[in-house]
Enzyme design. Structure first.
Site, PDB file in Angstrom:
ATOM      1  N   GLU A   1       0.853  -1.192   0.000  1.00 60.28           N
ATOM      2  CA  GLU A   1       0.000   0.000   0.000  1.00 60.28           C
ATOM      3  C   GLU A   1       0.895   1.251   0.000  1.00 60.28           C
ATOM      4  O   GLU A   1       2.088   1.154   0.284  1.00 60.28           O
ATOM      5  CB  GLU A   1      -0.841   0.026   1.292  1.00 60.28           C
ATOM      6  CG  GLU A   1      -1.712  -1.189   1.509  1.00 60.28           C
ATOM      7  CD  GLU A   1      -2.891  -1.242   0.567  1.00 60.28           C
ATOM      8  OE1 GLU A   1      -3.321  -0.184   0.094  1.00 60.28           O
ATOM      9  OE2 GLU A   1      -3.370  -2.361   0.288  1.00 60.28           O
TER      10      GLU A   1
ATOM     11  N   LYS B   1      -2.722 -12.218  12.382  1.00 52.68           N
ATOM     12  CA  LYS B   1      -2.816 -13.638  12.003  1.00 52.68           C
ATOM     13  C   LYS B   1      -2.285 -14.550  13.119  1.00 52.68           C
ATOM     14  O   LYS B   1      -2.810 -15.647  13.327  1.00 52.68           O
ATOM     15  CB  LYS B   1      -2.052 -13.870  10.699  1.00 52.68           C
ATOM     16  CG  LYS B   1      -2.739 -13.196   9.510  1.00 52.68           C
ATOM     17  CD  LYS B   1      -1.821 -13.075   8.325  1.00 52.68           C
ATOM     18  CE  LYS B   1      -2.529 -12.396   7.174  1.00 52.68           C
ATOM     19  NZ  LYS B   1      -1.611 -12.049   6.084  1.00 52.68           N
TER      20      LYS B   1
END
Lengths: 327, 167
Positions: free
Chosen positions: A205, A220
């Site tokens: 990004e 995660k």
């Protein structure tokens, strides 16, 4: 013929990838005796709703708003009013409070609707609460796509390795940071140049902090700790150190001594940090690949490698979860 | 007839000429009878060597160990008649930051209170820039946690990035 009425919430890259995969596998699903009928596609400002089924080909081509089935009703109303069999929650994650995904998931589960999601934040923040809600309402909450994209790590353990006790899990769980570190190693360049290259390829990004500061990996780690190691933790319990301070000299030194530097999610120790991985180790994967290594008491080491991101790749995990719910 | 003990010793030697001979000398000088020497050269800078030898007694083995320690030879494992006699682990890690300017001697001394820094490699682009230092530390298995917390504490105090091994 088994069938399910599905509402897709969030029609961005992942939602569109799922719709494409569904189109691609239409024939296979028919042979399997499964009919997946998309009755709603919800976006921030409204939804496409059609009980007879949305024309996905048309939805994929044009703007949703311009289509005849478009209505200004929002996802929570669609869930309550139309009561689909499965809600696919695919909105972007927000680690501050998990919203809007958290609200969508709770709404669906409390209405007796099973949920499949790729949205990491709600699970990383409220895992126990959401699993209890699913259990209390006798429905399923499936989330394979939240960790490792196409890699079937959660279902692999829950379906086939459950007899094993997991002693540790190490994972390369973020493709962007792995790409950056691999580039620094292969081309002897600095972190900023490697990040730029990742951005040019669409792998990072404009603000790469979520990936290279280890936040995505930590989210995660929290999901794996809860789902595979039975730890009752939240994302906020994970100790995080990203790769921003890794210098080309450190990479050079590691290489000289037979190591690669990788951003590792150490699930057993609830920690994310750059670590030394021996060259040639199963976890020494390069580019944007992800890898997860489970150390179990009976099966011993199991490593699974694959693409950790990408719309169509993630759709593989989403479809597999949907099919498991349909039965 | 004197019955001798069979010893299996695993060493991690620097891949430089003469290092094997330097490692075997303490064995023969203390009456050890070398039966076999196996070495495997991987991708790492060190060569793994497994030496099997016979000696008269425990005292000789202790003298060999001490001599090897003095010569800074990394001994990762010893078995006496097939049973683990003594086990040490070598921890490798990289420190990134102003490692030299934050009193590297003090860093080493504090690590040496728990283990033994057996190898150091430094890359320092310029005095103003951050340096990277790779250290290998030999430590008893029982002291692993203490070593980890010592290194973490030093890194926190001196604002250094610790990159530890997953091994």
């Amino acid at each position: 013929m088994k069938s399910a009425r599905i509402a897709i919430i969030g029609f961005g890259v992942i939602g569109r990838g799922f719709a494409q995969a569904l189109q691609q596998k239409k024939k296979y699903l028919k042979e399997l005796g499964v009919e997946l009928n998309i009755i709603a596609v919800c976006e921030v400002d409204g939804s496409l709703v059609n009980e007879k089924g949305i024309d996905l080909e048309k939805a994929l081509k044009g703007e949703l708003k311009k289509q005849s089935d478009w209505d200004s009703i929002k996802a929570p109303v669609v869930i309550e009013k139309h009561k689909p069999d499965i809600v696919l929650e695919l909105t972007p994650g927000n680690v501050k409070d998990g919203e809007p995904g958290l609200g969508h998931i709770k709404k669906a589960l409390s209405n007796g609707i099973s949920v499949v999601t790729s949205n990491k934040a709600p699970l990383a923040l409220n895992y126990s609460e959401l699993m209890s809600l699913a259990e209390d309402n006798n429905v399923k909450l499936k989330f394979e796509a939240t960790v490792g994209g196409a890699i079937p790590i959660i279902n692999l353990y829950q379906n086939t390795l459950k007899i094993n006790e997991i002693r540790s899990i190490y994972g390369i769980l973020n493709g962007t940071s792995n790409f950056v570190l691999s580039k620094m190693d292969e081309e002897a360049i600095g972190l900023d140049d490697a990040v730029k290259e990742a951005q040019e390829l669409g792998l990072a990004e404009s603000d790469p902090g979520y990936d290279i500061d280890g936040i995505d990996t930590a989210v995660k780690v929290a999901i794996l700790a809860n789902s595979l190691m039975n730890r009752k933790v939240s994302f906020r319990d994970i100790k995080v150190k990203g790769i921003r301070d890794v210098t080309p000299e450190a990479i050079e030194l590691a290489r000289k001594h037979g190591y690669s530097i990788k951003l590792i999610g150490d699930v057993g120790n609830l920690e994310v940090s750059p670590r030394l991985v021996p060259k040639g180790d199963p976890l020494d994967v390069s580019g944007s690949l992800n890898a997860v290594m489970l150390d179990t008491d009976i099966a011993k080491d199991i490593t699974i490698v694959g693409r950790g991101a990408g719309a169509i790749e993630t759709a593989s995990s989403l479809l597999s979860d949907v099919l498991e719910i349909v039965g | 007839m004197v019955i001798k003990m069979k010893i299996d010793m695993q060493l991690a030697l620097k891949d430089v000429p003469g290092s094997l001979l330097r490692a075997l000398e303490p064995i023969s000088s203390h009456g050890g009878n070398i039966v076999s020497v196996l070495h495997s050269r991987g991708e790492k800078e060190r060569v793994e060597v497994k030496v099997t030898f016979k000696i008269a007694d425990q005292e000789s083995l202790d003298l060999i160990r001490k001599e090897m320690e003095k010569r800074r030879i990394q001994v990762s494992n010893i078995s006496v008649e097939g049973k683990r006699y003594y086990s040490k682990k070598i921890l490798s890690f990289i420190l990134v930051g102003h490692v030299i300017d934050t009193d590297v001697r003090d860093t080493i001394d504090r690590i040496n209170e728990v283990g033994l820094v057996s190898d150091i490699d430094v890359v320092m682009p310029s005095p103003e820039q951050k340096s990277s230092v790779m250290m290998s530390v030999e430590v008893d298995n029982g002291k692993l946690e203490r070593l980890n917390s010592t290194v973490e504490k030093v890194c926190k105090e001196k604002d250094l990035l610790l990159i530890s091994s997953i091994e």
